[in-house]
Scaffold this active site. Structure first.
Site, PDB file in Angstrom:
ATOM      1  N   HIS A   1      39.974  29.600  32.736  1.00  0.00           N
ATOM      2  CA  HIS A   1      40.029  28.655  33.849  1.00  0.00           C
ATOM      3  C   HIS A   1      41.168  27.690  33.603  1.00  0.00           C
ATOM      4  O   HIS A   1      41.419  27.308  32.470  1.00  0.00           O
ATOM      5  CB  HIS A   1      38.697  27.887  33.965  1.00  0.00           C
ATOM      6  CG  HIS A   1      38.528  27.262  35.309  1.00  0.00           C
ATOM      7  ND1 HIS A   1      39.054  26.037  35.620  1.00  0.00           N
ATOM      8  CD2 HIS A   1      37.918  27.717  36.430  1.00  0.00           C
ATOM      9  CE1 HIS A   1      38.767  25.766  36.881  1.00  0.00           C
ATOM     10  NE2 HIS A   1      38.088  26.759  37.397  1.00  0.00           N
TER      11      HIS A   1
ATOM     12  N   ASP B   1      32.311  32.909  37.970  1.00  0.00           N
ATOM     13  CA  ASP B   1      32.393  34.203  38.631  1.00  0.00           C
ATOM     14  C   ASP B   1      31.916  35.360  37.765  1.00  0.00           C
ATOM     15  O   ASP B   1      31.623  36.439  38.265  1.00  0.00           O
ATOM     16  CB  ASP B   1      33.835  34.469  39.086  1.00  0.00           C
ATOM     17  CG  ASP B   1      34.221  33.539  40.204  1.00  0.00           C
ATOM     18  OD1 ASP B   1      33.329  33.194  40.993  1.00  0.00           O
ATOM     19  OD2 ASP B   1      35.392  33.143  40.282  1.00  0.00           O
TER      20      ASP B   1
HETATM   21  N1  CMC Z   1      42.105  37.618  30.178  1.00  0.00           N
HETATM   22  C1  CMC Z   1      43.064  37.688  29.198  1.00  0.00           C
HETATM   23  N2  CMC Z   1      43.941  36.730  28.933  1.00  0.00           N
HETATM   24  C2  CMC Z   1      43.889  35.616  29.685  1.00  0.00           C
HETATM   25  C3  CMC Z   1      42.937  35.448  30.709  1.00  0.00           C
HETATM   26  C4  CMC Z   1      42.026  36.495  30.939  1.00  0.00           C
HETATM   27  N3  CMC Z   1      41.099  36.394  31.908  1.00  0.00           N
HETATM   28  N4  CMC Z   1      43.118  34.248  31.295  1.00  0.00           N
HETATM   29  C5  CMC Z   1      44.150  33.665  30.650  1.00  0.00           C
HETATM   30  N5  CMC Z   1      44.609  34.482  29.684  1.00  0.00           N
HETATM   31  C6  CMC Z   1      45.679  34.186  28.707  1.00  0.00           C
HETATM   32  C7  CMC Z   1      47.063  34.286  29.325  1.00  0.00           C
HETATM   33  O1  CMC Z   1      47.603  35.582  29.189  1.00  0.00           O
HETATM   34  C8  CMC Z   1      47.814  33.243  28.525  1.00  0.00           C
HETATM   35  O2  CMC Z   1      48.110  33.794  27.257  1.00  0.00           O
HETATM   36  P1  CMC Z   1      49.487  33.382  26.495  1.00  0.00           P
HETATM   37  O3  CMC Z   1      49.365  31.910  26.233  1.00  0.00           O
HETATM   38  O4  CMC Z   1      49.497  34.218  25.255  1.00  0.00           O
HETATM   39  O5  CMC Z   1      50.595  33.715  27.450  1.00  0.00           O
HETATM   40  C9  CMC Z   1      46.793  32.130  28.317  1.00  0.00           C
HETATM   41  O6  CMC Z   1      45.518  32.806  28.331  1.00  0.00           O
HETATM   42  C10 CMC Z   1      46.817  31.042  29.370  1.00  0.00           C
HETATM   43  O7  CMC Z   1      46.703  31.674  30.648  1.00  0.00           O
HETATM   44  P2  CMC Z   1      47.380  31.165  31.983  1.00  0.00           P
HETATM   45  O8  CMC Z   1      47.579  32.312  32.916  1.00  0.00           O
HETATM   46  O9  CMC Z   1      48.584  30.329  31.639  1.00  0.00           O
HETATM   47  O10 CMC Z   1      46.251  30.203  32.521  1.00  0.00           O
HETATM   48  P3  CMC Z   1      46.117  29.646  33.995  1.00  0.00           P
HETATM   49  O11 CMC Z   1      45.484  28.320  33.854  1.00  0.00           O
HETATM   50  O12 CMC Z   1      47.426  29.708  34.703  1.00  0.00           O
HETATM   51  O13 CMC Z   1      45.134  30.684  34.712  1.00  0.00           O
HETATM   52  C11 CMC Z   1      43.204  31.736  35.541  1.00  0.00           C
HETATM   53  C12 CMC Z   1      43.791  30.456  34.954  1.00  0.00           C
HETATM   54  C13 CMC Z   1      41.764  31.451  35.998  1.00  0.00           C
HETATM   55  C14 CMC Z   1      44.008  32.174  36.777  1.00  0.00           C
HETATM   56  C15 CMC Z   1      43.228  32.851  34.455  1.00  0.00           C
HETATM   57  O14 CMC Z   1      42.454  32.468  33.348  1.00  0.00           O
HETATM   58  C16 CMC Z   1      42.745  34.190  35.012  1.00  0.00           C
HETATM   59  O15 CMC Z   1      43.543  34.934  35.597  1.00  0.00           O
HETATM   60  N6  CMC Z   1      41.419  34.523  34.831  1.00  0.00           N
HETATM   61  C17 CMC Z   1      40.866  35.711  35.401  1.00  0.00           C
HETATM   62  C18 CMC Z   1      40.550  35.477  36.859  1.00  0.00           C
HETATM   63  C19 CMC Z   1      39.334  34.604  37.072  1.00  0.00           C
HETATM   64  O16 CMC Z   1      38.290  34.804  36.459  1.00  0.00           O
HETATM   65  N7  CMC Z   1      39.458  33.633  38.012  1.00  0.00           N
HETATM   66  C20 CMC Z   1      38.360  32.767  38.408  1.00  0.00           C
HETATM   67  C21 CMC Z   1      38.577  31.335  38.090  1.00  0.00           C
HETATM   68  S1  CMC Z   1      37.032  30.417  38.290  1.00  0.00           S
HETATM   69  C22 CMC Z   1      36.679  30.422  39.967  1.00  0.00           C
HETATM   70  C23 CMC Z   1      37.626  29.640  40.782  1.00  0.00           C
HETATM   71  O17 CMC Z   1      37.760  28.422  40.557  1.00  0.00           O
HETATM   72  O18 CMC Z   1      38.235  30.232  41.674  1.00  0.00           O
END
Ligand code: CMC
Length: 432
Positions: A309, A367
């Protein structure tokens, strides 16, 4: 409410230094006011994912991502999920305080009196392809409300804003349930105002004209809790979309339709559908290591859906409540030994111990569990995000209303760092 602290941040730009005021909120990080920056320095700030940018001030919802805390108007989400119910939470989000008995009854009756859709809207549904995704239908139908309810589109009239707000909260269950009924070829079921908000939604989704359908009270309670948990989440992508759309003075139905469209994405509300599809794809506990390895592989776009998240860097407080709900519902329907649930439990355990996930604070989010609960209730995965949209509507409206009622509100207009061609002369096609 922001408080002038008298404190300033000093910014040095190309040999000159500038003082920027600092404001405190009620709790949480203070902000540095960068509004005078461009005027004084000719520079913009750069923050494409809004990781350090407060786009507005708001008194509705507060999240402490490090502590895993979520408050609606100051009340912790676990207390509301346990002791309150969705319509009371709607009132709280919209008006700022918990209602007394009379106010609550009045609010309930205003909502239940608007649950029907204009009959002509049934024709609108029939224009969609039979196999349309429910979110495609919901996005279209919510936008189309502005074509059916002209008397509540004037955003400058407080009464019209009020009516539009109540209409959307009241009609969303009907809109979402009818999207489902249409997609499975069953007749639309009209709302029943003698049922609770959640029970009425289940009735419209699952009853058929040929036999009696009784909503199980445990299921209705679990449904209501899902609505409460998803009701608002401060300035997330869809809420910011609603605010940006609303900042142009677009009508409220159009703004909420924009929010629904944004919510659909798998990185946001679409994650519940994606999480359950992922669990089904994994299928068996023995295949989990393969998927964990893929999630860690930077050359593989695969991510563990339902994990991570932007704000929560510890356990999502909504996930904790949802985990408990999952247990209750699965016990009720007798699928505690469901293979998908086994995969979910094992995946959670492995990910919480794995260094990659621990180091990045990647915990299960709401989720991860909501899909399991909704599936046990009998909803197909394609309905999960539509149910999220139904629940989030009140949050979007509360945020939209707060913005419209702010006398300092201006159109949202981000700037950019231009990386394209500088000015060049047009070349006629025969000379290219
Ligand atoms: N699986 C594997 N690696 C992950 C994941 C994941 N689900 N989420 C983040 N990472 C890694 C990412 O690759 C990065 O690694 P590194 O630092 O080595 O490059 C690090 O963790 C930080 O990730 P980010 O993409 O910079 O984080 P963000 O804050 O931009 O993204 C997120 C947040 C929710 C989009 C992401 O965690 C994700 O895609 N999760 C899966 C989708 C999901 O479950 N979304 C629902 C969110 S809760 C409901 C809502 O509010 O809508």
């Amino acid at each position: 409410m922001t408080t002038e602290t008298g404190k300033t941040a000093t910014l040095a730009v190309e040999g000159q230094s500038f003082e920027l005021p600092i404001y405190d909120g009620a709790v949480g990080p203070s902000v540095i006011d960068v509004r005078p920056l461009y005027k004084h320095t000719g520079h913009f700030t750069y923050d494409p994912g809004f990781t350090s940018t407060a786009a507005c001030d708001s008194s509705i919802t507060y999240i402490d991502g490090d502590k895993g805390e979520l408050l609606y108007r100051g009340y912790p989400i676990d207390q509301l999920a346990e002791d309150s119910h969705f319509l009371e939470v709607c009132y709280l989000l919209l008006y700022g305080d918990l209602p007394n008995k009379e106010l609550l009854e009045d609010f309930k009756s205003r909502v239940t009196n608007h649950t029907m859709l204009h009959e002509q809207m049934t024709n609108f549904y029939r224009g969609f392809r039979r196999d349309a995704h429910p979110m495609a239908i919901v996005t279209g139908v919510v936008g189309a409300l502005s074509a059916f309810y002209h008397d509540s589109t004037d955003i400058r009239d407080p009464m019209q804003r009020q009516v539009a707000s109540i209409r959307m909260i009241a009609k969303m269950p009907t809109i979402a349930a009818w999207a489902y009924k249409y997609s499975i070829g069953q007749p639309f079921v009209y709302p029943r105002n003698d049922l609770s908000y959640a029970a009425n939604f289940m009735h419209m989704c699952f009853s058929v004209p040929t036999e009696d359908y009784k909503v199980d009270p445990i299921m209705a309670e679990a449904m209501d809790r899902i609505f409460t948990l998803h009701a608002d989440h401060e300035q997330n992508a869809s809420t910011s979309t609603v605010r940006l759309a609303g900042s142009s003075n677009a009508n409220p139905f159009a703004c909420i339709a924009a929010g629904v469209a944004c919510l659909w994405g798998p990185a946001h509300g679409g994650a519940n559908e994606a999480a359950l599809n992922m669990l089904k794809e994994i299928g068996d506990v023995s295949r989990i290591p393969e998927y964990i390895a893929r999630a860690k592989d930077k050359d593989d776009p695969f991510r563990l859906m339902g994990f991570g998240h932007r704000v929560y860097k510890s356990y999502d407080p909504r996930a904790k409540v949802m985990q408990q709900s999952a247990k209750e519902v699965l016990e009720l329907v007798g699928v505690e030994n469901d293979p998908i649930l086994k995969v979910a439990q094992e995946l959670e355990k492995i990910a919480l111990e794995d260094e990659y996930f621990v180091k990045r604070n990647l915990y299960p989010n709401v989720d991860f569990y909501s899909g399991i609960v909704l599936s046990a209730m009998g909803f197909p995965t394609s309905m999960f995000t539509a149910i999220f949209a139904l629940a989030r509507t009140v949050g979007w409206i509360a945020q939209w209303k707060e913005m419209i009622e702010d006398p300092d509100q201006r159109i949202g207009r981000p700037r950019q760092l231009y990386t394209g061609e500088p000015m060049r002369d047009y070349v006629p096609v025969e000379k290219r």
